[in-house]
Design a protein around this motif. Structure first.
Motif, mmCIF file in Angstrom:
data_model
loop_
_atom_site.group_PDB
_atom_site.id
_atom_site.type_symbol
_atom_site.label_atom_id
_atom_site.label_comp_id
_atom_site.label_asym_id
_atom_site.label_seq_id
_atom_site.Cartn_x
_atom_site.Cartn_y
_atom_site.Cartn_z
ATOM 1 N N PHE A 16 0.811 -1.221 0.000
ATOM 2 C CA PHE A 16 0.000 0.000 0.000
ATOM 3 C C PHE A 16 0.841 1.266 0.000
ATOM 4 O O PHE A 16 0.332 2.363 -0.169
ATOM 5 C CB PHE A 16 -0.905 0.028 1.254
ATOM 6 N N GLN A 74 -0.966 -2.449 11.057
ATOM 7 C CA GLN A 74 -1.734 -2.255 9.803
ATOM 8 C C GLN A 74 -3.011 -3.080 9.718
ATOM 9 O O GLN A 74 -4.014 -2.613 9.232
ATOM 10 C CB GLN A 74 -0.866 -2.494 8.542
ATOM 11 N N ASP A 129 -0.432 1.926 13.860
ATOM 12 C CA ASP A 129 -1.145 2.420 12.675
ATOM 13 C C ASP A 129 -1.982 1.273 12.132
ATOM 14 O O ASP A 129 -1.490 0.131 12.058
ATOM 15 C CB ASP A 129 -0.159 2.793 11.555
ATOM 16 N N PHE A 177 -6.506 4.687 9.363
ATOM 17 C CA PHE A 177 -6.632 5.274 8.023
ATOM 18 C C PHE A 177 -7.569 4.420 7.179
ATOM 19 O O PHE A 177 -7.543 3.195 7.281
ATOM 20 C CB PHE A 177 -5.272 5.278 7.296
ATOM 21 N N SER A 193 -6.475 4.088 0.701
ATOM 22 C CA SER A 193 -6.664 4.738 -0.592
ATOM 23 C C SER A 193 -5.441 4.457 -1.457
ATOM 24 O O SER A 193 -4.340 4.257 -0.934
ATOM 25 C CB SER A 193 -6.885 6.242 -0.427
ATOM 26 N N ARG A 248 -2.235 4.701 -3.759
ATOM 27 C CA ARG A 248 -1.118 5.630 -3.941
ATOM 28 C C ARG A 248 -0.397 5.248 -5.237
ATOM 29 O O ARG A 248 -0.259 4.042 -5.526
ATOM 30 C CB ARG A 248 -0.116 5.554 -2.787
HETATM 31 N N1 5AD Z 1 -3.853 4.110 2.420
HETATM 32 C C1 5AD Z 1 -4.159 4.335 3.725
HETATM 33 N N2 5AD Z 1 -3.243 4.479 4.696
HETATM 34 C C2 5AD Z 1 -1.946 4.412 4.343
HETATM 35 N N3 5AD Z 1 -0.821 4.517 5.075
HETATM 36 C C3 5AD Z 1 0.242 4.395 4.253
HETATM 37 N N4 5AD Z 1 -0.178 4.203 2.982
HETATM 38 C C4 5AD Z 1 -1.541 4.198 3.020
HETATM 39 C C5 5AD Z 1 -2.546 4.030 2.028
HETATM 40 N N5 5AD Z 1 -2.250 3.795 0.741
HETATM 41 C C6 5AD Z 1 -0.798 4.663 6.534
HETATM 42 C C7 5AD Z 1 -0.114 3.419 7.184
HETATM 43 C C8 5AD Z 1 1.204 3.969 7.629
HETATM 44 C C9 5AD Z 1 0.838 5.406 7.951
HETATM 45 C C10 5AD Z 1 1.990 6.352 8.058
HETATM 46 O O1 5AD Z 1 -0.012 5.785 6.898
HETATM 47 O O2 5AD Z 1 -0.885 2.992 8.284
HETATM 48 O O3 5AD Z 1 1.777 3.268 8.714
#
Ligand code: 5AD
Ligand code: SF4
Length: 428
Positions: free
Chosen positions: A148, A250, A288, A319, A322, A324
């Motif tokens: 991700f 995660q 996270d 989070f 989404s 990237r």
């Molecule tokens: N979508 C959502 N959350 C993300 N993070 C990193 N990439 C994504 C993504 N594509 C979150 C992860 C990471 C934090 C810094 O941001 O949980 O540990």
């Protein structure tokens, strides 16, 4: 890390004769240092550029876009409404003053998004924005490629900073009065010194611990896979190392973790938590979590809730997934959890976490805690805030001279996100 990059850019520019201003309309040079860990940085950048173009149509400042979005978009940004003059990628940041200079002499390299091996800044250049805490980078980049995550694409491959340089920077920061050192790296506990045989992260903690003037040491972010017995032992025995570990998990589902390419499992993560708590019963943990990762079923999400209930984190960042750019997940996995369902999941996770924090904090009332006062309260001007070794915020009434002091407080009240206390006495 992005904030610290801004501190370094600010220092570099001040060395070249620029002064900071709080009036955007006054600026000769505007640097927008972007970070794409959070969602939609491009939109926020374009909004900022729009504001500059609208407010100063005739007398535009020099505009430089730096950081992740610069790295990803490259020269396409120059074409964006003709507002951007310079594009400087994450690994070329230290070239910014030279590029501004060249631009003024019209012999321009307007875009530099090259990968550089040496990404260090001149020693002592950072203009630190926080009088109490100093961030010090120990590793740049990452080789892990969690599916991700955009970091390996924006910040490049992992490069360790020489320990001699790290220690010099920490000494300088301590001499300037910064009592708390925050070691930074994408996988901070993967550190090995290029200039000192066998010096790992545990040894680095020991060396930082010996630096005069340093009272507290924190670091972010470690990876569960690289927590070694030596690291646990160093944390346990070095009193200046704070009793807080941010341990990103995660997800609590092994199938999701495999799709994320995290290389740890629910079971070995819980096992690690147990080992850590056995060694340090007062250790606070934070994490996270991403909800709604591609293909995440209701049952898989339940595993995350279960893990959060079992670990009982002291705090959590959550989070909604989404996409990237360039990441493996964006190329191979369909972002198929509906947006409303992602919201439902994050709301239920945050509700659970809030209740856990309420309970953890309630048990602190009546106790005495040592805090480093590090901020003015955002809400009440007569209040300051500090953090316990466990990283919990404590608000208290105190005069502004107390900023930067290590004090004992009695905890009088608690909420889900912070504690309240009264000042008892100063430590040492
Ligand atoms: N979508 C959502 N959350 C993300 N993070 C990193 N990439 C994504 C993504 N594509 C979150 C992860 C990471 C934090 C810094 O941001 O949980 O540990
Ligand atoms: Fe991103 Fe994974 Fe590297 Fe952390 S370890 S920076 S989540 S790729």
């Amino acid at each position: 890390m992005n904030v610290h990059d801004s501190e370094r850019l600010s220092g570099l520019l001040q060395q070249s004769g620029y002064e900071p201003t709080t009036q955007a309309d006054d600026a000769d040079l505007v640097v927008i240092n972007t970070c794409s860990v959070r969602e939609r940085p491009e939109e926020r950048l374009y909004t900022e550029l729009g504001i500059i173009a609208a407010n100063r149509p005739h007398q535009r400042p020099v505009v430089a876009v730096t950081g992740c979005v610069a790295q990803q978009e490259g020269k396409a940004l120059l074409e964006r409404g003709n507002v951007v003059d310079l594009v400087v990628g994450t690994q070329a940041l230290s070239r910014l003053p030279e590029m501004v200079d060249n631009l003024q002499r019209k012999q321009s390299t307007r875009v530099d998004i090259n990968p550089y091996d040496n990404v260090s800044f001149p020693l002592g250049i950072a203009r630190r924005s926080d009088p109490v805490k100093a961030s010090v980078t120990i590793i740049e980049g990452c080789n892990d490629f969690c599916s991700f995550c955009v970091v390996p694409y924006t910040r490049g491959h992992e490069r360790m900073r020489p320990v001699s340089e790290i220690l010099k920077e920490i000494s300088m920061a301590a001499q300037e009065g910064h009592r708390e050192i925050h070691l930074l790296g994408q996988i901070v506990n993967h550190y090995t010194a290029p200039d000192r045989p066998k010096c790992d992260f545990a040894e680095l903690l020991e060396l930082v611990h010996e630096t005069p003037g340093v009272d507290r040491i924190r670091f972010s972010s470690p990876h569960p896979r690289h927590v070694t017995g030596r690291m646990i032992e160093a944390m346990r025995t070095l009193p200046k190392v704070c009793r807080h570990l941010h341990l990103p998990v995660q997800s609590g589902s092994n199938t999701v973790l495999a799709r994320m390419r995290r290389r740890h499992t629910h079971e070995n993560y819980l096992n690690l938590v147990e080992r850590l708590r056995e060694a340090m019963p007062d250790l606070a943990l934070s994490t996270d979590i991403i909800v709604g990762f591609p293909g995440e079923t209701a049952e898989e999400f339940e595993e995350t809730l279960k893990l959060a209930r079992d670990v009982r984190y002291n705090s959590m960042f959550s989070f909604k997934y989404s996409e990237r750019p360039n990441t493996l997940a964006s190329k191979r996995l369909k972002d198929d959890v509906p947006s409303l369902e992602k919201t439902r999941r994050i709301v239920s996770l945050q509700e659970l976490q809030k209740n856990i924090q309420k309970e953890i904090h309630r048990r602190q009332t009546g106790k005495v805690a040592e805090i480093l006062i590090d901020a003015k309260s955002r809400k009440r001007h007569w209040e300051l805030a500090g953090r316990t070794s466990q990283n919990t915020v404590v608000n208290l009434e105190a005069s502004v001279e107390m900023l930067g002091r290590l004090v004992n407080v009695r905890i009088t009240d608690s909420g889900p996100f912070s504690l309240r206390g009264t000042l008892l006495d100063e430590v040492n």
